[in-house]
Scaffold this motif. Structure first.
Motif, PDB file in Angstrom:
ATOM      1  N   HIS A 163       0.848  -1.185   0.000  1.00 57.10           N
ATOM      2  CA  HIS A 163       0.000   0.000   0.000  1.00 57.10           C
ATOM      3  C   HIS A 163       0.889   1.242   0.000  1.00 57.10           C
ATOM      4  CE1 HIS A 163      -3.413   2.320   2.331  1.00 57.10           C
ATOM      5  NE2 HIS A 163      -3.056   2.906   1.210  1.00 57.10           N
ATOM      6  N   VAL A 164       0.881   1.989  -1.096  1.00 53.23           N
ATOM      7  CA  VAL A 164       1.603   3.265  -1.169  1.00 53.23           C
ATOM      8  C   VAL A 164       0.617   4.341  -0.751  1.00 53.23           C
ATOM      9  CG1 VAL A 164       2.911   4.860  -2.616  1.00 53.23           C
ATOM     10  CG2 VAL A 164       3.055   2.395  -3.030  1.00 53.23           C
ATOM     11  N   ILE A 165       0.752   4.804   0.496  1.00 52.31           N
ATOM     12  CA  ILE A 165      -0.230   5.732   1.031  1.00 52.31           C
ATOM     13  C   ILE A 165      -0.045   7.129   0.457  1.00 52.31           C
ATOM     14  CG2 ILE A 165      -0.547   4.423   3.149  1.00 52.31           C
ATOM     15  CD1 ILE A 165       1.276   6.295   4.570  1.00 52.31           C
ATOM     16  N   GLU A 166      -1.092   7.915   0.557  1.00 51.80           N
ATOM     17  CA  GLU A 166      -1.077   9.270   0.022  1.00 51.80           C
ATOM     18  C   GLU A 166      -0.019  10.111   0.734  1.00 51.80           C
ATOM     19  OE1 GLU A 166      -4.046  13.124   0.159  1.00 51.80           O
ATOM     20  OE2 GLU A 166      -4.934  11.124   0.207  1.00 51.80           O
ATOM     21  N   GLY A 167       0.674  10.943  -0.030  1.00 51.01           N
ATOM     22  CA  GLY A 167       1.601  11.890   0.573  1.00 51.01           C
ATOM     23  C   GLY A 167       3.072  11.600   0.383  1.00 51.01           C
ATOM     24  N   ARG A 168       3.412  10.585  -0.429  1.00 52.60           N
ATOM     25  CA  ARG A 168       4.814  10.327  -0.772  1.00 52.60           C
ATOM     26  C   ARG A 168       5.688  10.196   0.480  1.00 52.60           C
ATOM     27  NH1 ARG A 168       2.887  13.828  -4.806  1.00 52.60           N
ATOM     28  NH2 ARG A 168       3.521  15.767  -3.839  1.00 52.60           N
ATOM     29  N   ARG A 169       5.379   9.212   1.316  1.00 49.74           N
ATOM     30  CA  ARG A 169       6.129   9.009   2.563  1.00 49.74           C
ATOM     31  C   ARG A 169       7.442   8.287   2.266  1.00 49.74           C
ATOM     32  NH1 ARG A 169       1.997   9.243   6.529  1.00 49.74           N
ATOM     33  NH2 ARG A 169       0.377  10.591   5.680  1.00 49.74           N
ATOM     34  N   LEU A 177      15.508   8.731 -10.925  1.00 50.39           N
ATOM     35  CA  LEU A 177      15.871   8.277  -9.584  1.00 50.39           C
ATOM     36  C   LEU A 177      17.317   7.796  -9.562  1.00 50.39           C
ATOM     37  CD1 LEU A 177      13.081   6.149  -7.851  1.00 50.39           C
ATOM     38  CD2 LEU A 177      13.907   8.432  -7.265  1.00 50.39           C
ATOM     39  N   GLY A 178      17.704   7.103 -10.618  1.00 53.67           N
ATOM     40  CA  GLY A 178      19.081   6.642 -10.722  1.00 53.67           C
ATOM     41  C   GLY A 178      20.058   7.802 -10.756  1.00 53.67           C
ATOM     42  N   GLY A 236       8.721  16.707  -5.959  1.00 57.76           N
ATOM     43  CA  GLY A 236       7.532  15.930  -5.631  1.00 57.76           C
ATOM     44  C   GLY A 236       7.379  14.722  -6.529  1.00 57.76           C
ATOM     45  N   GLY A 237       7.627  14.901  -7.825  1.00 53.99           N
ATOM     46  CA  GLY A 237       7.524  13.784  -8.758  1.00 53.99           C
ATOM     47  C   GLY A 237       8.559  12.710  -8.482  1.00 53.99           C
ATOM     48  N   GLU A 238       9.781  13.137  -8.147  1.00 49.55           N
ATOM     49  CA  GLU A 238      10.840  12.171  -7.849  1.00 49.55           C
ATOM     50  C   GLU A 238      10.540  11.414  -6.554  1.00 49.55           C
ATOM     51  OE1 GLU A 238      14.468  14.695 -10.003  1.00 49.55           O
ATOM     52  OE2 GLU A 238      14.003  14.972  -7.881  1.00 49.55           O
ATOM     53  N   GLN A 239       9.967  12.102  -5.572  1.00 51.57           N
ATOM     54  CA  GLN A 239       9.604  11.426  -4.333  1.00 51.57           C
ATOM     55  C   GLN A 239       8.492  10.402  -4.575  1.00 51.57           C
ATOM     56  OE1 GLN A 239       8.744  14.141  -1.147  1.00 51.57           O
ATOM     57  NE2 GLN A 239      10.887  14.753  -0.906  1.00 51.57           N
ATOM     58  N   GLN A 240       7.550  10.733  -5.477  1.00 51.77           N
ATOM     59  CA  GLN A 240       6.498   9.765  -5.795  1.00 51.77           C
ATOM     60  C   GLN A 240       7.093   8.548  -6.493  1.00 51.77           C
ATOM     61  OE1 GLN A 240       2.749   9.910  -5.148  1.00 51.77           O
ATOM     62  NE2 GLN A 240       3.652   7.877  -5.257  1.00 51.77           N
TER      63      GLN A 240
END
Length: 272
Positions: A97-103, A141-142, A154-158
């Motif tokens: 489960h990938v929860i909302e908010g890019r944890r 990411l690499g 934000g996109g990279e964290q997602q």
């Protein structure tokens, strides 16, 4: 991720008339029934507060942290009832489960984040190959793998949050609002990668989204949930063609809910 799962009959996940109570009082979802086929991609659509995130937490077992519980109904994963399983046991079964908010762990690098998510059973060589595969899916990411995750966009964290999920070797990947706060071009990029992962590995995906247009472009089926109830279920193509879905979820309508649209249409017909 097991490609042979694609060929199994029956759903990998099924919810049958599930109800969720918070604090033993508030009924958050009311008789929700959904299915995700082996190797399939399904979207759960709806407005804020409709019950989408609660549905995912019921599946992953994260309700207890919020004083919630499944008060009625049945949840099955690969044919087995999992209602009494602990969250970590569900992860071991293959539910991620990938929860909302890019944890993500902001004080660690992307490389360290991925290693931290790897199961203890994976050998060092397998961890390295899994990381290489994720960097192949997410090249940026690499490029940033030695930077602190807190400094990623934000996109990279997602992308990293999804990469961490993939390191757990899931059979069912549940994504909660992955497009939230991202530019449209990033949403398109991330969703195309999710589609590629599904195609390459037969990974089952349950996608929770308010961005219905982006979601329906990559899934085969969708469920619309409002006020804790499933009010519509159909193929992605039919949902996109539905006039009510177009008006509210695809066309920027101003109605407060899908129910408001139906009420408005009935009232308009009655007055005309």
């Amino acid at each position: 991720m097991k490609p042979e799962d694609v060929h199994k009959s029956g759903p990998i996940l099924s919810m049958n008339s599930v109800e969720v109570l918070y604090n033993s009082v508030m009924l958050a979802i009311k008789g929700v029934s959904i299915e995700v086929p082996h190797g399939g991609m399904v979207a759960l659509l709806g407005s804020n507060g409709a019950g989408k995130s609660t549905t995912l937490k019921a599946i992953s077992g994260l309700l207890t942290a919020e004083r919630g519980k499944v008060s009625r109904g049945e949840i099955r994963f690969d044919g087995n009832v999992i209602g009494d399983s602990l969250p970590q046991e569900r992860v071991e079964l293959g539910i991620c489960h990938v929860i909302e908010g890019r944890r993500v762990f902001e004080h660690l690098t992307p490389d360290e984040n991925l290693e931290a998510a790897a199961p203890m059973s994976l050998s060092r060589g397998r961890v390295a190959s899994e990381k290489a595969r994720i960097y192949d899916y997410f090249p940026r990411l690499g490029e940033r793998k030695t930077s602190l995750a807190g400094y990623l966009s934000g996109g990279e964290q997602q992308m990293l949050a999804i990469g961490r999920a993939l390191m757990t070797q899931p059979r069912l990947l549940m994504l909660d609002e992955p497009s939230l706060g991202l530019a449209p071009f990033l949403v398109a990029e991330i969703f195309e990668i999710i589609k590629r992962i599904n195609r390459d590995h037969g990974l089952s995906v349950l996608l929770v989204e308010q961005n219905a247009l982006a979601a329906l472009d990559i899934v085969s089926h969708g469920y619309l949930i409002e006020n804790g109830r499933v009010v519509m279920h159909d193929t992605a193509e039919r949902l996109k063609a539905n006039s009510d879905i177009q008006e509210f979820y695809l066309g920027g309508g101003q109605a407060r809910s899908f129910h408001d649209i139906k009420h408005y249409r009935r009232r308009k017909r009655w007055l005309s």
